[in-house]
Enzyme design. Sequence first.
Site: not given
Length: 720
Positions: A40, A44, A151
């Site tokens: 979103g 890459v 994360d």
Amino acid sequence: MQRPASPPEPGHHAGQNAVAAVSFPRIPGYRFQKRLGEGGMAAVYLATQESLDRPVAIKVMEREGLQDEVSKQRFENEARTIAKLTHPCIVNIYEVGRTADGRMYYIMPFLANGDLSQRDLRHQEERIIRVLRALLSALDYAHARGIVHRDVKLANVLYDVADRPLLTDFGIALTKRDTSRITSAGLAVGSSGYMAPEQARGGDVDGRADLYSLGVLAYELLTGRLPFRAPDALALALMHAQNPVPRLPPEKRHWQAFIDKAMAKAPEQRYRDAQQMMDALNRIESGSGGSITRHPGTIALFGCLLVAFGLYSARDRLPWPSPDPVSVRSDAGATTPATAPASTPAPVRHPATGLAHVTISPTTPRAGDAGSAPVTQSPATNVLAPAVATASPATATAASLSPEAAVFGEARDAIAHGNITTPADDNAIVLTQMAWKLSPSSADARSLASDTLKALADQQAQAIAQHHDARVLDFQQKALQLADATIGRDAPGARTVHATLTSAIDKRVLAESTANDNAALKRTETLARQIDLADAYGRSLAAAKQKASADAAAAAAAAAAATVDPAFVLLPPPSPRTAPSAIARGEVTRHEYAQFVNATRRPATTCKGTGAEAAGVRRTWSDPGFPVTSEQPVVCVSWSDASAYTAWLGTQKGQHYRLASAADWQAASAKGQNLAGAHAEWLQNRALVGRGGGEAAARDAAQGFDDVGFRVVRVLDTHR
């Protein structure tokens, strides 16, 4: 599973490739090959860095990802900060910048061996411990530099060509701070399945949020599933905040306390830092009673070493055939001459240790890695597409190195990964002793022993700081045994251990002394005596007390300076134990002395002076025999009158006053203050100081004089 992109052949799908190339970002010096995936907020790409001809992965923010310039600058600043992280278990960032059309990007290594989410380690607890140890080492390093990952999850743990786990994606695309972070696509700071309760609520987080996520990751590795599952992110966040931690299967119950503490709802109930969590992990390993299976690669390595050592010892007696030149096919498809047999791949260098290992075919499976085929990484986690796989040093060293070189390489690798004392039969100490036996007293062996002792001393110093005294003593015993078995206790490499431990004792004593924790100081004294640092403890304690005294004096002086009236001059204390003081800029006036007399009804002292006795007239402070205003200095008072005035003034002000001393005058003069008055003045010791601070002849302290006044000094610390 996506396979690595191959360079297009000339004329093959030329039109299609031309269309695809148009959509590629433009970054000078990089040739884009393939779009690996998108999310979103970012995409890459696989590209080639033309200057070094090496594959890289480039993560490029979408145009709508960062709308305003402030967000772009925040992204750049954070990326540059994280790019400075240099750790063997953290993926490096090569470059940060903006594309030709203004989009943010950063460039990473092209990692070939997939991510942790593709590996099933449920029945390989030792490998789980190795992964967690590597991640804790990386987090400890980052947290010490003020960086929180936010994360931590399986997909953000990548494997390099040596099959080592590396932590990636340090929040580069996660710099937005808003209350919708759980559900806003691309802006969620963290993944809801791993997110700590305070992180899900949008509150401030510190390193303990990462440790919570690592606890979730550990649970997932042990069981093959996340601890909480829900149909949407909000429900999942509520489960993390409210539901108890699920129970592990009976065969994994020795992990339960570790998981429970890591996933505690409140941050203060979790491990306070990565090192404490590492300690708990070490206890799981040491308390397993041998139930954790050894890594098959390690066993294979030492088996190969034994065989290779036997062959190496008999090399002069074996009928080795003469090598014939053969050709080995390179990655580009060309053939090059080689002296190795055709079945032996060409050796390359291990990126971490510099040891040689061999390249294997990309179609060759890795033994022992079920379900670990190379995969393409999604852009949200930076898992990158695979390249040609390489054999790890554990499976290739015996084929290309002598036994000595193989053991030296394994020992260096253990030091680099912090495996100094654990695992029990595969740590730096064991490997160093093995290397010493293979090559006793060689320069390489001595250097290795010194480095292992230094690494052990660093862990010992860390244990001293954390008050893990039992571990300090265990490390001390291991260090002495290693020194005795190798370079000796008096070697320079061994003496550096003493300096490291002395520094650690210094810091601990200073902290405990500052906190006035006498019980802790007593324990530290006992520990110092047990590790032969009693003298160092004594010096540290004396230095700590001296520093505390100096700090207290400085603090008192600073506090005093803030309360000094402009009519006074702050004086430096002559010693740390002396209270700070301030001397009045002027003498006591007739008006001020009159207030004292009216309040105390003190009788006036007879005054001596020029012409007073000859005239037969009695002179006093109120009538000294010459005109004087109320604001001029009072004279015709005795030393006793002056001392009584300072005592009365103290009761009126709630402060401590005294007469000035010769030292006060000297201190004021040293500060460049001119206190010259109209008269000589009484001092604290019944003597006189002349006008301007000079010497004055002695006078009768019980008598008043029409050319003698006085001034006061305020003592600023009434508790001394």
